[in-house]
Scaffold this motif. Structure first.
Motif, PDB file in Angstrom:
ATOM      1  N   LEU A   1       0.832  -1.202   0.000  1.00  0.00           N
ATOM      2  CA  LEU A   1       0.000   0.000   0.000  1.00  0.00           C
ATOM      3  C   LEU A   1       0.863   1.248   0.000  1.00  0.00           C
ATOM      4  O   LEU A   1       0.624   2.192  -0.765  1.00  0.00           O
ATOM      5  N   VAL A   2       1.880   1.251   0.846  1.00  0.00           N
ATOM      6  CA  VAL A   2       2.756   2.422   0.967  1.00  0.00           C
ATOM      7  C   VAL A   2       3.639   2.592  -0.264  1.00  0.00           C
ATOM      8  O   VAL A   2       3.750   3.682  -0.823  1.00  0.00           O
ATOM      9  N   SER A   3       4.271   1.497  -0.713  1.00  0.00           N
ATOM     10  CA  SER A   3       5.235   1.603  -1.815  1.00  0.00           C
ATOM     11  C   SER A   3       4.577   1.921  -3.153  1.00  0.00           C
ATOM     12  O   SER A   3       5.193   2.537  -4.023  1.00  0.00           O
ATOM     13  N   ASN A   4       3.320   1.516  -3.334  1.00  0.00           N
ATOM     14  CA  ASN A   4       2.631   1.743  -4.606  1.00  0.00           C
ATOM     15  C   ASN A   4       1.849   3.049  -4.651  1.00  0.00           C
ATOM     16  O   ASN A   4       1.151   3.319  -5.630  1.00  0.00           O
ATOM     17  N   SER A   5       1.965   3.846  -3.613  1.00  0.00           N
ATOM     18  CA  SER A   5       1.267   5.130  -3.572  1.00  0.00           C
ATOM     19  C   SER A   5       2.178   6.248  -4.054  1.00  0.00           C
ATOM     20  O   SER A   5       3.398   6.208  -3.854  1.00  0.00           O
ATOM     21  N   VAL A   6       1.577   7.219  -4.716  1.00  0.00           N
ATOM     22  CA  VAL A   6       2.344   8.344  -5.263  1.00  0.00           C
ATOM     23  C   VAL A   6       1.736   9.655  -4.772  1.00  0.00           C
ATOM     24  O   VAL A   6       0.623   9.685  -4.217  1.00  0.00           O
ATOM     25  N   LYS A   7       2.465  10.725  -4.989  1.00  0.00           N
ATOM     26  CA  LYS A   7       2.031  12.045  -4.553  1.00  0.00           C
ATOM     27  C   LYS A   7       0.601  12.334  -5.023  1.00  0.00           C
ATOM     28  O   LYS A   7       0.250  12.092  -6.176  1.00  0.00           O
TER      29      LYS A   7
END
Length: 281
Positions: free
Chosen positions: A66-72
């Motif tokens: 969830l964290v690594s695949n999220s972008v600004k």
């Protein structure tokens, strides 16, 4: 994009009866998922882990993804409903109270708990500009807090604390924490709030169902076993379609818990600017 990971654990190992089981956490997870849809989250972007699927490995791997695949510009949510506990931290970074707060996955007895330090490691990878809400409906209580008397106006037929008492060694270190010297490499910490606090450079808000010295309760709410905190959290979000600033949501949850006589006070932590901004934005 809005994405969420929702964890609810009623059934603790072994599967079926036998563990320190709860009754309202899967109901909470269902309500949270449906509430997030009302608040603009696409069902396909909500991952749910309950009971035997909510293992330590699955929770951590899903959270990392969830964290690594999220972008600004993304808004992400991690929600947990289940048991909480405290475990001794006797390493070089000994905390002032000698303990780490932790959540208990389905297989905690064999795989171990997930400590606040584990969360900090994952959250250190959170990219700038990603909005994150972390919501815990569990206990992070101190030694001896195994049962609290509630002054409730309602006669609930079922009530339980979402708290697993620390093991003997953990209770021992907490009892004598003030007498245990910190290592020279440790920076003295003076905060008295939860250990999972905002870290410099991160953009997340922690919603906790109770303060450190309290237990988080579940009970019969309109015929269904629910976590008191999650029940009001979701009810307020649904009533506003998520169009509410964090400090208002925090205040309304506190008022609702007080009105029902619950012996817990919710606690919200974030950087000051976030309190005046809308949740999930």
């Amino acid at each position: 994009m809005k994405k969420a990971l929702i964890v609810g654990i009623n059934d603790y190992a072994p599967i079926g009866s036998g563990g320190p089981d709860l009754n309202g956490c899967v109901n909470d997870a269902r309500d949270m998922a449906n509430t997030l849809v009302i608040c603009g989250f696409a069902p396909a972007q909500i991952r749910i882990l309950t009971n035997q699927n909510a293992t330590r490995a699955n929770i951590l791997n899903s959270l990392k993804s969830l964290v690594s695949n999220s972008v600004k510009g993304d808004s992400i949510v991690f929600y947990y409903s289940g048991h909480g506990t405290r475990v001794a931290n006797i390493g070089s970074d000994l905390e002032i109270d000698g303990l780490d707060e932790a959540i208990c996955p389905h297989d905690y007895a064999s795989a171990g708990v997930i400590r606040d330090d584990d969360f900090k490691t994952v959250l250190s990878k959170l990219k700038a500009g990603v909005n994150m809400e972390i919501i815990f409906d569990c206990c992070h209580s101190g030694t001896g807090t195994r049962k609290m008397d509630l002054a409730l106006d309602m006669d609930f037929s079922y009530e339980a604390a979402r708290f697993i008492p620390p093991m003997l060694e953990d209770e021992f270190y907490m009892t004598y924490a003030s007498e245990i010297p910190l290592s020279k490499s440790s920076k003295k910490q003076t905060f008295t709030t939860k250990a999972l606090v905002p870290v410099a450079g991160l953009n997340h808000t922690l919603w906790a169902a109770s303060k450190d010295n309290q237990v988080s309760m579940e009970g019969n709410m309109s015929g269904q076993i629910r976590g008191y905190f999650t029940y009001h959290f979701c009810k307020i979000l649904r009533a506003t379609n998520g169009n509410i600033v964090r400090k208002t949501l925090d205040k309304q949850i506190a008022m609702a818990l007080a009105a029902m006589g619950a012996a817990q006070i919710n606690q919200t932590e974030s950087i000051t600017a976030e309190f005046s901004q809308k949740i999930f934005s």
